[in-house]
Scaffold this motif. Sequence first.
Motif, mmCIF file in Angstrom:
data_model
loop_
_atom_site.group_PDB
_atom_site.id
_atom_site.type_symbol
_atom_site.label_atom_id
_atom_site.label_comp_id
_atom_site.label_asym_id
_atom_site.label_seq_id
_atom_site.Cartn_x
_atom_site.Cartn_y
_atom_site.Cartn_z
ATOM 1 N N THR A 2 0.826 -1.206 0.000
ATOM 2 C CA THR A 2 0.000 0.000 0.000
ATOM 3 C C THR A 2 0.864 1.261 0.000
ATOM 4 N N GLN A 3 0.231 2.401 -0.261
ATOM 5 C CA GLN A 3 0.959 3.667 -0.226
ATOM 6 C C GLN A 3 1.485 3.939 1.174
ATOM 7 N N THR A 4 0.708 3.592 2.184
ATOM 8 C CA THR A 4 1.151 3.793 3.571
ATOM 9 C C THR A 4 2.386 2.953 3.862
ATOM 10 N N CYS A 6 4.563 1.800 1.667
ATOM 11 C CA CYS A 6 5.667 2.376 0.889
ATOM 12 C C CYS A 6 6.213 3.615 1.569
ATOM 13 N N GLN A 7 5.341 4.479 2.075
ATOM 14 C CA GLN A 7 5.788 5.705 2.740
ATOM 15 C C GLN A 7 6.556 5.380 4.013
ATOM 16 N N ILE A 18 5.401 10.704 -0.738
ATOM 17 C CA ILE A 18 5.105 10.007 -1.987
ATOM 18 C C ILE A 18 3.880 10.637 -2.640
ATOM 19 N N GLN A 19 4.029 10.986 -3.907
ATOM 20 C CA GLN A 19 2.920 11.535 -4.693
ATOM 21 C C GLN A 19 2.219 10.433 -5.490
ATOM 22 N N SER A 20 3.026 9.482 -6.013
ATOM 23 C CA SER A 20 2.447 8.371 -6.767
ATOM 24 C C SER A 20 3.370 7.163 -6.700
ATOM 25 N N ILE A 21 2.768 5.992 -6.946
ATOM 26 C CA ILE A 21 3.490 4.724 -6.925
ATOM 27 C C ILE A 21 3.148 3.978 -8.209
ATOM 28 N N ARG A 33 8.814 -0.988 -6.485
ATOM 29 C CA ARG A 33 7.850 0.091 -6.646
ATOM 30 C C ARG A 33 8.615 1.331 -7.102
ATOM 31 N N LEU A 35 8.610 5.135 -7.054
ATOM 32 C CA LEU A 35 8.006 6.186 -6.237
ATOM 33 C C LEU A 35 8.295 7.550 -6.837
ATOM 34 N N THR A 37 8.074 11.296 -5.602
ATOM 35 C CA THR A 37 7.878 12.065 -4.374
ATOM 36 C C THR A 37 7.988 13.547 -4.710
#
Length: 161
Positions: A2-4, A6-7, A18-21, A33, A35, A37
């Motif tokens: 998830t984005q969480t 990854c962050q 992170i803006q996008s993955i 992934r 990233l 940012t």
Amino acid sequence: MTQTECQQLADYWDIGSIQSIDIPETGTINTIRILTTDTGKFVLRVYQHHIRQRIETEHRVVAWVAEKGIPAVVPIRTRDGKDFVEDKGQFVTLLPFVSGKQISRDQLQTADIDVMGRFLGRLHRVLQAFPTEDMSRVWIKIEPTGTLAGIDRLEGVVRAI
């Protein structure tokens, strides 16, 4: 991932939010992934194997060849100065994103193959001087029965195509 998640991993490095993955279309060995940012674009690699020595050796080799002028993607140091971290039993590293393209075999031209061969020779010459005396060998234990069964399954799949 998830984005969480990854962050949380990305927070070991000073790369911002992170803006996008993105998930790359190729690659099967590690979890990768891409990233984006607020400070740039990076590659987050979660290693599938759990042998610290293999990662340390890989990073030493990459740093060595880069120092000798071979184009190599060197891991970014964490806030603590490490080139990878262990998080929840997994090893994770962050790399700068390098754009490029993968050429399929049917699109390779003679000139491409020539350049690849010359580069491989150059890499071998540089690696010939890589210091290995302080490295211990990592032995991979192969279980013959399971390996042969896997080969049989793979042959079945290939024949079915």
